[in-house]
Design a protein around this motif. Sequence first.
Motif, PDB file in Angstrom:
ATOM      1  N   MET A   1       0.829  -1.204   0.000  1.00 54.98           N
ATOM      2  CA  MET A   1       0.000   0.000   0.000  1.00 54.98           C
ATOM      3  C   MET A   1       0.864   1.256   0.000  1.00 54.98           C
ATOM      4  O   MET A   1       0.585   2.228  -0.700  1.00 54.98           O
ATOM      5  N   LYS A   2       1.929   1.232   0.782  1.00 53.91           N
ATOM      6  CA  LYS A   2       2.841   2.379   0.808  1.00 53.91           C
ATOM      7  C   LYS A   2       3.479   2.587  -0.567  1.00 53.91           C
ATOM      8  O   LYS A   2       3.627   3.719  -1.041  1.00 53.91           O
ATOM      9  N   ASN A   3       3.856   1.492  -1.205  1.00 48.59           N
ATOM     10  CA  ASN A   3       4.480   1.582  -2.532  1.00 48.59           C
ATOM     11  C   ASN A   3       3.497   2.007  -3.612  1.00 48.59           C
ATOM     12  O   ASN A   3       3.904   2.427  -4.693  1.00 48.59           O
ATOM     13  N   SER A   4       2.202   1.876  -3.332  1.00 48.99           N
ATOM     14  CA  SER A   4       1.175   2.229  -4.318  1.00 48.99           C
ATOM     15  C   SER A   4       0.830   3.712  -4.304  1.00 48.99           C
ATOM     16  O   SER A   4       0.103   4.187  -5.180  1.00 48.99           O
TER      17      SER A   4
ATOM     18  N   VAL B   1      -3.748   3.170  -4.636  1.00 44.46           N
ATOM     19  CA  VAL B   1      -4.144   2.730  -3.301  1.00 44.46           C
ATOM     20  C   VAL B   1      -5.637   2.461  -3.240  1.00 44.46           C
ATOM     21  O   VAL B   1      -6.085   1.416  -2.753  1.00 44.46           O
ATOM     22  N   LEU B   2      -6.427   3.401  -3.734  1.00 42.43           N
ATOM     23  CA  LEU B   2      -7.879   3.269  -3.641  1.00 42.43           C
ATOM     24  C   LEU B   2      -8.375   2.043  -4.388  1.00 42.43           C
ATOM     25  O   LEU B   2      -9.261   1.320  -3.893  1.00 42.43           O
ATOM     26  N   ASP B   3      -7.816   1.780  -5.561  1.00 44.50           N
ATOM     27  CA  ASP B   3      -8.229   0.613  -6.345  1.00 44.50           C
ATOM     28  C   ASP B   3      -7.967  -0.679  -5.574  1.00 44.50           C
ATOM     29  O   ASP B   3      -8.806  -1.587  -5.557  1.00 44.50           O
ATOM     30  N   LYS B   4      -6.806  -0.761  -4.941  1.00 44.88           N
ATOM     31  CA  LYS B   4      -6.458  -1.972  -4.206  1.00 44.88           C
ATOM     32  C   LYS B   4      -7.315  -2.137  -2.959  1.00 44.88           C
ATOM     33  O   LYS B   4      -7.741  -3.244  -2.623  1.00 44.88           O
ATOM     34  N   VAL B   5      -7.578  -1.052  -2.273  1.00 47.17           N
ATOM     35  CA  VAL B   5      -8.424  -1.114  -1.084  1.00 47.17           C
ATOM     36  C   VAL B   5      -9.841  -1.532  -1.467  1.00 47.17           C
ATOM     37  O   VAL B   5     -10.461  -2.374  -0.799  1.00 47.17           O
ATOM     38  N   ASN B   6     -10.359  -0.976  -2.543  1.00 47.20           N
ATOM     39  CA  ASN B   6     -11.708  -1.322  -2.992  1.00 47.20           C
ATOM     40  C   ASN B   6     -11.813  -2.790  -3.378  1.00 47.20           C
ATOM     41  O   ASN B   6     -12.848  -3.436  -3.163  1.00 47.20           O
ATOM     42  N   LYS B   7     -10.754  -3.316  -3.962  1.00 46.74           N
ATOM     43  CA  LYS B   7     -10.743  -4.724  -4.368  1.00 46.74           C
ATOM     44  C   LYS B   7     -10.789  -5.638  -3.152  1.00 46.74           C
ATOM     45  O   LYS B   7     -11.438  -6.680  -3.166  1.00 46.74           O
ATOM     46  N   ILE B   8     -10.108  -5.235  -2.099  1.00 39.70           N
ATOM     47  CA  ILE B   8     -10.025  -6.056  -0.896  1.00 39.70           C
ATOM     48  C   ILE B   8     -11.284  -5.950  -0.047  1.00 39.70           C
ATOM     49  O   ILE B   8     -11.817  -6.950   0.441  1.00 39.70           O
ATOM     50  N   LYS B   9     -11.769  -4.751   0.137  1.00 43.17           N
ATOM     51  CA  LYS B   9     -12.806  -4.531   1.148  1.00 43.17           C
ATOM     52  C   LYS B   9     -14.121  -5.236   0.842  1.00 43.17           C
ATOM     53  O   LYS B   9     -14.884  -5.554   1.753  1.00 43.17           O
TER      54      LYS B   9
END
Length: 302
Positions: free
Chosen positions: A194-197, A203-211
């Motif tokens: 997440m820090k590297n993103s 970041v938002l795309d990855k968080v949305n995919k996970i949540k």
Amino acid sequence: MENLGNKLAEYLNSKNLTEDYRRLLNGALKDPDVQRFLKDNSNSINPDAISTSAASIYEFYNNKNHASELSRGYYPKLIVNNHNIEVAYYPNEKTQNREKRSQYETGFVLMDMPSDIRQAKLDDYSGNGRQEALGQALDFIDNYLNQKGFVPGLYLAGDFGVGKTYLLGAIANELFKSDVHTTMMHFPTFAVEMKNSIGSNSVLDKVNKIKGAEILMLDDIGADSMSSWIRDEVLGVILQYRMQENLPTFFSSNFSMKELEKHLAINQRGEEEPVKAKRIMERVKYLSREVIVSGPNRRFEK
């Protein structure tokens, strides 16, 4: 069968057929599978559609013995459709196994987790200190599959090597049998990603995919010190969404819930933020029920 056989014989003698095609089609008609199909379906086949039937028979015979690039991985089968002979293609055993594997890997997503977790089974989870955790896991699976309404996940707390991660994998595998999809990830590694993103604005795309995962499992939470940003803007956002949507969430940690709250209250700069830590833990406690896993460290057992 006899009427169709006569029609096919007449067709073979047609002057419009090339000698090579006539020879190949004659070989196709002698094929045991073709003979059996014509015999079993003689009353269902339209004898007037002879050219179509001959073409389908030849296609079946040719792909049965010489799979093309397009048909590789599938086997041909003659079928009757609207009284005409057609060829259908079905996945062979190798293709079926590959498709099952693909479906499984889609249904049980591992993110930065050891691949042998895919082999975890509840039947293999036994030993001192594990009975309560196994019982709680079985109860969750039964309640989730048969009960309407929200079913909290589990918060597995215990020392290194007592089988917390293995149990999460076994639960996910058991749920997949009922087409329940699980995402399981190593949270410390995810935090680094997440820090590297940040630089790529992903970041938002990855968080949305996970949540929004049907079942989410966060492994080894609290293993590393957590920045305020990861705690509040990543973990907090994921847990808040899952709490609002009543989506079961699992955790594994070397900390008890009480110990994790103390851990989260200290940011990377050594500053205390107890209110923010408490807010995270309220979500954790809503989404899961704490279970203490004990027993010997099996990580280095041969």
